[in-house]
Motif scaffolding. Structure first.
Motif, mmCIF file in Angstrom:
data_model
loop_
_atom_site.group_PDB
_atom_site.id
_atom_site.type_symbol
_atom_site.label_atom_id
_atom_site.label_comp_id
_atom_site.label_asym_id
_atom_site.label_seq_id
_atom_site.Cartn_x
_atom_site.Cartn_y
_atom_site.Cartn_z
ATOM 1 N N LEU A 66 0.801 -1.233 0.000
ATOM 2 C CA LEU A 66 0.000 0.000 0.000
ATOM 3 C C LEU A 66 0.835 1.284 0.000
ATOM 4 N N LYS A 67 2.150 1.208 0.287
ATOM 5 C CA LYS A 67 2.964 2.418 0.357
ATOM 6 C C LYS A 67 2.930 3.262 -0.918
ATOM 7 N N PRO A 68 2.909 2.678 -2.126
ATOM 8 C CA PRO A 68 2.875 3.533 -3.331
ATOM 9 C C PRO A 68 1.617 4.404 -3.420
ATOM 10 N N PHE A 69 0.541 4.004 -2.706
ATOM 11 C CA PHE A 69 -0.700 4.785 -2.774
ATOM 12 C C PHE A 69 -0.778 5.874 -1.690
ATOM 13 N N LEU A 70 0.190 5.913 -0.779
ATOM 14 C CA LEU A 70 0.138 6.857 0.341
ATOM 15 C C LEU A 70 0.741 8.202 -0.071
ATOM 16 N N THR A 71 0.019 9.292 0.241
ATOM 17 C CA THR A 71 0.502 10.662 -0.004
ATOM 18 C C THR A 71 0.676 11.358 1.337
ATOM 19 N N PRO A 72 1.387 12.486 1.386
ATOM 20 C CA PRO A 72 1.617 13.153 2.686
ATOM 21 C C PRO A 72 0.335 13.556 3.407
ATOM 22 N N ARG A 73 -0.755 13.848 2.675
ATOM 23 C CA ARG A 73 -1.983 14.336 3.311
ATOM 24 C C ARG A 73 -3.054 13.234 3.398
ATOM 25 N N SER A 74 -2.646 11.933 3.312
ATOM 26 C CA SER A 74 -3.643 10.858 3.306
ATOM 27 C C SER A 74 -3.337 9.803 4.375
ATOM 28 N N ARG A 75 -4.344 8.958 4.557
ATOM 29 C CA ARG A 75 -4.203 7.831 5.479
ATOM 30 C C ARG A 75 -4.911 6.634 4.855
ATOM 31 N N ILE A 76 -4.270 5.435 4.942
ATOM 32 C CA ILE A 76 -4.844 4.198 4.403
ATOM 33 C C ILE A 76 -5.007 3.212 5.552
ATOM 34 N N VAL A 77 -6.217 2.668 5.663
ATOM 35 C CA VAL A 77 -6.508 1.716 6.745
ATOM 36 C C VAL A 77 -6.974 0.407 6.109
ATOM 37 N N VAL A 86 -4.561 -2.396 9.875
ATOM 38 C CA VAL A 86 -3.231 -1.921 9.491
ATOM 39 C C VAL A 86 -3.408 -0.479 9.019
ATOM 40 N N VAL A 87 -2.666 0.446 9.637
ATOM 41 C CA VAL A 87 -2.847 1.883 9.358
ATOM 42 C C VAL A 87 -1.561 2.459 8.814
ATOM 43 N N LEU A 88 -1.648 3.141 7.692
ATOM 44 C CA LEU A 88 -0.520 3.886 7.103
ATOM 45 C C LEU A 88 -0.917 5.378 7.074
ATOM 46 N N THR A 89 -0.094 6.209 7.692
ATOM 47 C CA THR A 89 -0.432 7.639 7.822
ATOM 48 C C THR A 89 0.635 8.497 7.143
ATOM 49 N N GLY A 90 0.200 9.448 6.333
ATOM 50 C CA GLY A 90 1.130 10.376 5.679
ATOM 51 C C GLY A 90 1.701 11.389 6.649
ATOM 52 N N ALA A 91 2.784 12.037 6.247
ATOM 53 C CA ALA A 91 3.486 12.954 7.151
ATOM 54 C C ALA A 91 2.646 14.185 7.501
ATOM 55 N N ASP A 92 1.804 14.650 6.585
ATOM 56 C CA ASP A 92 1.014 15.873 6.820
ATOM 57 C C ASP A 92 -0.439 15.580 7.187
ATOM 58 N N PHE A 93 -0.739 14.333 7.460
ATOM 59 C CA PHE A 93 -2.116 13.991 7.804
ATOM 60 C C PHE A 93 -2.406 14.404 9.238
ATOM 61 N N ASP A 94 -3.537 15.123 9.460
ATOM 62 C CA ASP A 94 -3.920 15.600 10.799
ATOM 63 C C ASP A 94 -5.152 14.823 11.245
ATOM 64 N N PRO A 95 -4.994 13.867 12.113
ATOM 65 C CA PRO A 95 -6.154 13.069 12.544
ATOM 66 C C PRO A 95 -7.093 13.846 13.465
ATOM 67 N N GLY A 96 -6.661 15.014 13.983
ATOM 68 C CA GLY A 96 -7.485 15.782 14.913
ATOM 69 C C GLY A 96 -8.487 16.698 14.234
ATOM 70 N N GLU A 112 -11.917 -8.327 2.858
ATOM 71 C CA GLU A 112 -11.125 -7.275 3.477
ATOM 72 C C GLU A 112 -11.552 -5.905 2.906
ATOM 73 N N GLU A 113 -11.313 -4.876 3.722
ATOM 74 C CA GLU A 113 -11.730 -3.514 3.338
ATOM 75 C C GLU A 113 -10.533 -2.574 3.419
ATOM 76 N N VAL A 114 -10.409 -1.740 2.405
ATOM 77 C CA VAL A 114 -9.339 -0.732 2.379
ATOM 78 C C VAL A 114 -10.018 0.651 2.361
ATOM 79 N N GLU A 115 -9.671 1.483 3.358
ATOM 80 C CA GLU A 115 -10.262 2.826 3.460
ATOM 81 C C GLU A 115 -9.188 3.874 3.194
ATOM 82 N N LEU A 116 -9.476 4.821 2.260
ATOM 83 C CA LEU A 116 -8.547 5.912 1.922
ATOM 84 C C LEU A 116 -9.148 7.220 2.444
#
Length: 401
Positions: A66-77, A86-96, A112-116
């Motif tokens: 999933l890493k090729p689909f991750l951008t700095p402002r995104s999150r993949i679950v 399994v959670v992948l979080t971009g550097a600029d993603f603000d979960p708050g 299985e489910e993939v959430e972007l």
């Protein structure tokens, strides 16, 4: 008035700019949100298709896949069937900031489910730009609005300034008002009212003058005839002594009555036209002389004035100013040399001698260019114009009004 209208133009312009900016910001934000939501959904579908093909080819659904689909402002679950995540979080993603997040989920064939999830871009930054640039634009627009507002305010207030001058002139007893002919309807209505008031005051003066002349004729002419008749009777040698004494008494009574009638007619035209506007002769002469001294000074000519007689007598300034303005404008155009004014006040009239003085100190009467126009004005005011035999001045006679 001009200052308030100019300030109002600037305030309205800035409010419109701020309002337009806020509306544009809201519209842009909604459009960007819709576009980003559609983009996230399309990206999630494409990612699901790629992942399904990779898993079908023997790949493993893990972080590396999933890493090729991750951008700095995104999150993949990744949500597995055993409820692990399994959670992948971009550097600029603000979960708050959930209000600014746009999410889309794809369910794979094995359950299985993939959430972007992407973070919404702050479109206000794009709309308003750099603060210094915004302030510069606002400042420039405020200046343009101020200039436009000043020009518009000047155009709108010009008729009212002219009306104020005309109203002040009418309050001094002048009838030759310079009134605006165009402008806003309110200014035209005020101009019409002032013109009507000036006409009524002029007609009142003319009626009073005609009344004085008529009263003098109706009262004094019969008395004069009666006096002549009584004088003839007194000279009759056949008249007895008692009759003569009685006739002499009647003659004296007629003389007193004639004197009283003359005084009444004179008093009728002696009062000032506008009591609140009347000025002592010394102040009136000073104002007129100072104003025209400044005008003649521009033509490198001087003006001197003298006041004689009762300088405390009060006169309405408007008629005096009206006649002298006509005369001195003519002197300015058609004569040369210094100008001399001599005001002499009396109980029933005001006399003004106007003369031009050459370099040798010789006084002469002004030219006759505007004499007819001045005489017309004097007639309406109950005055007259004359030239003394020595030709040293032009003499104006005005009733004490």
């Amino acid at each position: 008035m001009r200052e308030r209208l100019t300030t109002a133009f600037i305030a309205i312009t800035l409010l419109l700019l701020v309002g337009a900016g806020l509306i544009r910001s809201h519209a842009s934000d909604s459009a960007v949100r819709a576009h980003e939501a559609a983009d996230v959904a399309a990206t999630a579908e494409a990612m699901g298709a790629v992942i399904s093909d990779a898993v079908a080819a023997g790949g493993v659904l893990d972080r590396e896949l999933l890493k090729p689909f991750l951008t700095p402002r995104s999150r993949i679950v990744i949500k597995r069937e055993d409820s692990t995540r399994v959670v992948l979080t971009g550097a600029d993603f603000d979960p708050g900031a959930p209000a600014d997040q746009l999410a889309s989920a794809v369910i794979l064939g094995d359950g299985e489910e993939v959430e972007l999830t992407n973070v919404h871009d702050q479109t206000l930054e794009g709309v308003w730009g750099d603060r210094f640039e915004v302030l510069a634009v606002f400042g420039l627009l405020a200046i343009l609005a101020g200039v436009t507002g000043y020009l518009v305010a000047r155009s709108l207030s010009a008729p009212f300034r002219q009306l104020a001058v005309a109203a002040a002139a009418l309050g001094r007893g002048r009838f030759d008002l310079d009134l605006p002919r165009g402008g806003v309807p309110e200014a035209r209505a005020i101009a019409l009212a002032l013109a009507s008031s000036a006409t009524q005051m002029r007609e009142r003066m003319e009626r009073e003058r005609e009344f004085g002349q008529h009263a003098s004729h109706v009262l004094r002419t019969p008395l004069t005839s009666l006096r002549f008749r009584l004088e003839e009777i007194i000279e009759d040698p056949t008249l007895s002594g008692e009759a003569r004494d009685a006739t002499i008494g009647c003659l004296r009574a007629v003389g007193r009555l004639d004197q009283v009638a003359g005084e009444l007619v004179e008093l009728g035209g002696r009062g000032v036209l506008l009591a609140g506007a009347a000025l002592p002769l010394r102040d009136l002469a000073t104002q007129v002389a100072q104003r025209w001294a400044d005008v003649l000074d521009l033509d490198h000519r001087s003006l001197s004035a003298a006041v004689e007689g009762d300088i405390e007598l009060r006169f309405t300034p408007g008629p005096v100013e009206q006649v002298l303005d006509l005369l001195l404008e003519d002197v300015l155009q058609h004569d040369t040399g210094a100008v001399r004014l001599v005001f002499e006040g009396a109980a029933s009239r005001l006399q003004i001698d106007v003369s031009c003085v050459d370099a040798n100190g010789t006084r002469r009467a002004p030219a006759r260019a505007a004499e007819e126009r001045i005489q017309v004005v004097l007639d309406s005011l109950g005055g007259r114009l004359e030239r003394p035999a020595d030709g040293s001045a032009l003499r104006l006679h005005l009733p004490r009004r």
